[in-house]
Write a protein that holds these residues in place. Structure first.
Motif, short mmCIF file in Angstrom:
data_model
loop_
_atom_site.label_atom_id
_atom_site.label_comp_id
_atom_site.label_asym_id
_atom_site.label_seq_id
_atom_site.Cartn_x
_atom_site.Cartn_y
_atom_site.Cartn_z
N LEU A 324 0.71 -1.14 -0.08
CA LEU A 324 0.01 0.06 0.08
C LEU A 324 0.86 1.37 -0.11
CD1 LEU A 324 -2.59 1.35 0.34
CD2 LEU A 324 -2.65 0.96 2.79
N LEU A 325 1.91 1.16 0.79
CA LEU A 325 2.82 2.38 0.66
C LEU A 325 3.45 2.48 -0.82
CD1 LEU A 325 4.89 4.44 2.19
CD2 LEU A 325 6.41 2.62 2.44
N TYR A 326 3.72 1.57 -1.23
CA TYR A 326 4.36 1.80 -2.53
C TYR A 326 3.37 2.44 -3.78
CZ TYR A 326 5.68 0.50 -7.34
OH TYR A 326 6.13 0.61 -8.85
N SER A 327 2.03 1.62 -3.82
CA SER A 327 1.06 2.18 -4.50
C SER A 327 0.77 3.85 -4.08
CB SER A 327 -0.08 1.55 -4.41
OG SER A 327 -0.70 1.64 -3.37
N PRO A 356 10.75 -6.57 -1.85
CA PRO A 356 10.22 -6.30 -3.16
C PRO A 356 9.91 -4.71 -3.22
CG PRO A 356 9.51 -8.55 -2.65
CD PRO A 356 10.00 -7.88 -1.47
N PHE A 357 8.88 -4.42 -2.35
CA PHE A 357 8.46 -3.14 -2.36
C PHE A 357 9.23 -2.14 -2.22
CE2 PHE A 357 5.26 -5.96 -0.73
CZ PHE A 357 4.42 -6.26 -1.52
N LEU A 358 10.36 -2.39 -1.34
CA LEU A 358 11.56 -1.36 -0.94
C LEU A 358 12.32 -1.11 -2.27
CD1 LEU A 358 12.64 -2.40 2.63
CD2 LEU A 358 11.22 0.02 1.86
N HIS A 365 12.97 6.46 -6.49
CA HIS A 365 13.52 7.51 -5.30
C HIS A 365 14.58 6.90 -4.87
CE1 HIS A 365 9.38 9.23 -5.78
NE2 HIS A 365 9.02 8.17 -5.81
N LEU A 366 15.53 7.88 -3.93
CA LEU A 366 16.33 7.53 -3.24
C LEU A 366 16.00 7.08 -1.91
CD1 LEU A 366 19.48 7.05 -2.81
CD2 LEU A 366 19.43 9.64 -2.21
N VAL A 367 15.90 5.78 -1.59
CA VAL A 367 15.25 5.42 -0.30
C VAL A 367 16.32 5.13 0.79
CG1 VAL A 367 14.11 3.57 0.51
CG2 VAL A 367 13.50 4.25 -1.61
N VAL A 368 16.17 5.54 1.84
CA VAL A 368 17.02 5.34 3.13
C VAL A 368 16.12 4.65 4.00
CG1 VAL A 368 18.47 6.19 5.03
CG2 VAL A 368 18.43 7.44 2.91
N VAL A 369 16.34 3.39 4.44
CA VAL A 369 15.74 2.44 5.37
C VAL A 369 16.31 2.64 6.85
CG1 VAL A 369 14.93 0.33 5.83
CG2 VAL A 369 14.88 0.92 3.48
N ILE A 370 15.75 3.29 7.70
CA ILE A 370 16.15 3.51 8.98
C ILE A 370 15.67 2.46 9.88
CG2 ILE A 370 16.43 5.00 11.05
CD1 ILE A 370 16.13 7.32 8.86
N LYS A 409 23.30 -5.23 5.07
CA LYS A 409 24.01 -5.56 3.89
C LYS A 409 23.03 -5.92 2.90
CE LYS A 409 28.28 -6.72 6.32
NZ LYS A 409 29.45 -7.82 6.68
N GLU A 410 22.04 -6.64 3.07
CA GLU A 410 21.00 -6.95 2.14
C GLU A 410 20.34 -5.86 1.17
OE1 GLU A 410 18.69 -10.12 0.07
OE2 GLU A 410 20.68 -10.03 1.23
N LEU A 411 20.03 -4.84 2.11
CA LEU A 411 19.45 -3.63 1.53
C LEU A 411 20.24 -2.88 0.77
CD1 LEU A 411 17.54 -2.53 4.77
CD2 LEU A 411 16.30 -2.99 2.69
N GLN A 412 21.82 -2.95 1.09
CA GLN A 412 22.73 -2.16 0.45
C GLN A 412 23.05 -2.91 -0.76
OE1 GLN A 412 25.80 -2.00 3.19
NE2 GLN A 412 24.74 -0.18 4.54
N ARG A 413 23.00 -4.40 -0.95
CA ARG A 413 23.15 -4.89 -2.00
C ARG A 413 22.24 -4.73 -3.08
NH1 ARG A 413 22.14 -9.92 -4.06
NH2 ARG A 413 20.60 -10.62 -2.31
#
Length: 443
Positions: A324-327, A356-358, A365-370, A409-413
């Motif tokens: 829902l966030l992605y849409s 997958p949604f991130l 967009h430039l996404v920063v996951v905190i 590391k998985e997100l950065q990959r």
């Protein structure tokens, strides 16, 4: 008469005196000469009691006021001031009992002091709220008594004062300095514009040694007869969004404050710095539905709108819906933006469900996951185990801590910027991450 009785209280000294006189009457049953002396003492006590009553209740009333700030700052020490004016012609003693809001669960507040004749005293105390919302103060009770301390007169002021607790604007002001480049104000220091990192045009100037030859403006060169170059500066007015996960994962408390409140405080401080950097700021909160969406703007009033929106953000016990966030982001945020996503993952399987949604968001967009380091588990890994049970607990804690690093590391990959931080360091680390992105021209 009823009003008089409600404001009348007897001091401990009176009860001690009555107990002593009662004991003397009892002893005088066997020692008769003591009987007459006890009556004399009782008469003296009665005269003193009447004198104390007349002195306190015939005199002018005192004046007092509780001064509350316009709003409280969540998770910070907030000052409450009390002022008391003595209108009597002699020195009095006072006891102040303030009825503090129920959220603090504090029932032992007492301040004692002496007030000279026709004088005013002021004092202050501090409260640290851990929840946003409305806090109601009850009565400000002032008990006045003379040096005899036989009778107390009660005064009541400021009944049912209400103050709202907002996200931490005190923390926001403390971190305000990060928006300033202190070196610019020094003598002999020149503002450096990064050539080629951004595409916001500033001016055409004459070529000097060291300028990038790729920025030569040939039309301006032909017109002026000298080499002229285009000069660019850091792009401004870029849209920056704080996206706050309000799902059950953000309900976890650390030092009395939920992860959601840490994220809300960080969003306010971060938005203030971004506005000072001339960027557009907005915010979005979601769980199983989109709770709030503030479109990015660089207006001065935007910070107040974001503060009011953050005031009403609350956690739910539902799982967050990243699809829902992605849409919703795809529909309402059309320009490439910096998305600071405040969320939390305790296990790598939870990340895999949302990855997958991130990744889809990161394409546009430039996404920063905190997300947050579990400080309790981290402290457990540093303990020296004393038995097999503690060793087992430590092994599990190390596995959890290692999983957090694997998730980063998985997100950065997958090309997603990541910030793994302790809850108490969230605001400063989020701002530093934003400043790093700005300096590298990633957006």
């Amino acid at each position: 008469m009823l009003k008089f009785l409600r404001s009348l209280y007897f001091g401990r000294r009176l009860f001690y005196a009555l107990f002593a006189i009662s004991a003397l009457f009892l002893v005088s049953y066997w020692f008769e000469p003591l009987y007459r002396i006890t009556w004399i003492l009782a008469s003296i006590l009665l005269v003193l009691l009447l004198t104390d009553l007349i002195t306190l209740f015939k005199g002018p009333p005192i004046e007092a006021e509780r001064y509350l700030p316009e709003k409280f700052s969540n998770s910070d020490e907030n000052v409450v001031k009390v002022s008391i004016k003595n209108n009597y012609g002699f020195k009095v003693n006072s006891e102040v009992i303030d009825e503090i809001p129920v959220q603090f669960q504090k029932r032992d507040f007492l301040r004692s002091s002496e007030i000279p004749a026709h004088s005013t005293i002021d004092f202050e105390y501090y409260l640290k709220p851990l929840q946003r919302g409305e806090y109601v103060f009850g009565n400000l009770n002032i008990f006045i008594f003379t040096f005899l301390k036989l009778v107390k007169r009660r005064f009541i002021f400021n009944k049912d004062q209400m103050v709202k607790v907002y996200p931490s604007f005190i923390q926001m002001k403390k971190l305000d300095f990060l928006a300033l480049d202190q070196k610019i104000s020094l003598h002999g220091i020149k503002r450096i514009r990064r050539i080629g990192h951004t595409m916001e045009f500033e001016q055409i100037k004459e070529y000097v040694r060291g300028d990038d030859v790729r920025t030569i403006n040939w039309k301006a060169t032909a017109k002026h007869g000298n080499l002229m170059v285009n000069q660019f500066q850091d792009e401004r007015s870029q849209p920056v969004y704080s996206i706050i996960d309000c799902g059950r994962a953000m309900k976890m408390p650390f030092e009395g404050l939920s992860l959601l409140d840490y994220a809300i405080n960080s969003t306010l401080a971060f938005s203030n710095v971004a506005l000072k950097k001339k960027d557009k700021v907005g915010m979005l909160s979601f769980s199983n539905k989109i709770d709030n969406l503030q479109k990015a703007s660089s207006k001065l009033s935007q910070l107040n709108r974001i503060m009011e929106a953050l005031y009403n953000v609350n956690t739910s016990f539902f799982d967050s819906d990243f699809s829902l966030l992605y849409s919703r982001v795809k529909k309402h945020i059309s320009h490439r933006s910096l998305l600071m996503v405040y969320t939390n993952f305790e296990h790598i399987s939870g990340l895999q469900r949302q990855l997958p949604f991130l990744k889809a968001l990161a394409k546009q967009h430039l996404v920063v996951v905190i997300f947050f380091e579990n400080t309790e588990i981290t402290n457990l890994t540093k303990m020296i185990p004393e038995n097999v049970s503690e060793s087992a607990h430590q092994i599990v804690a190390e596995q959890f801590s290692h999983n957090k690093l694997l998730m980063a590391k998985e997100l950065q990959r997958h090309g997603i910027q990541t910030l793994l931080t302790r809850p108490e360091d969230l605001s400063i680390n989020a701002i530093n991450k934003y400043l790093e992105i700005k300096s590298r021209g990633l957006l």
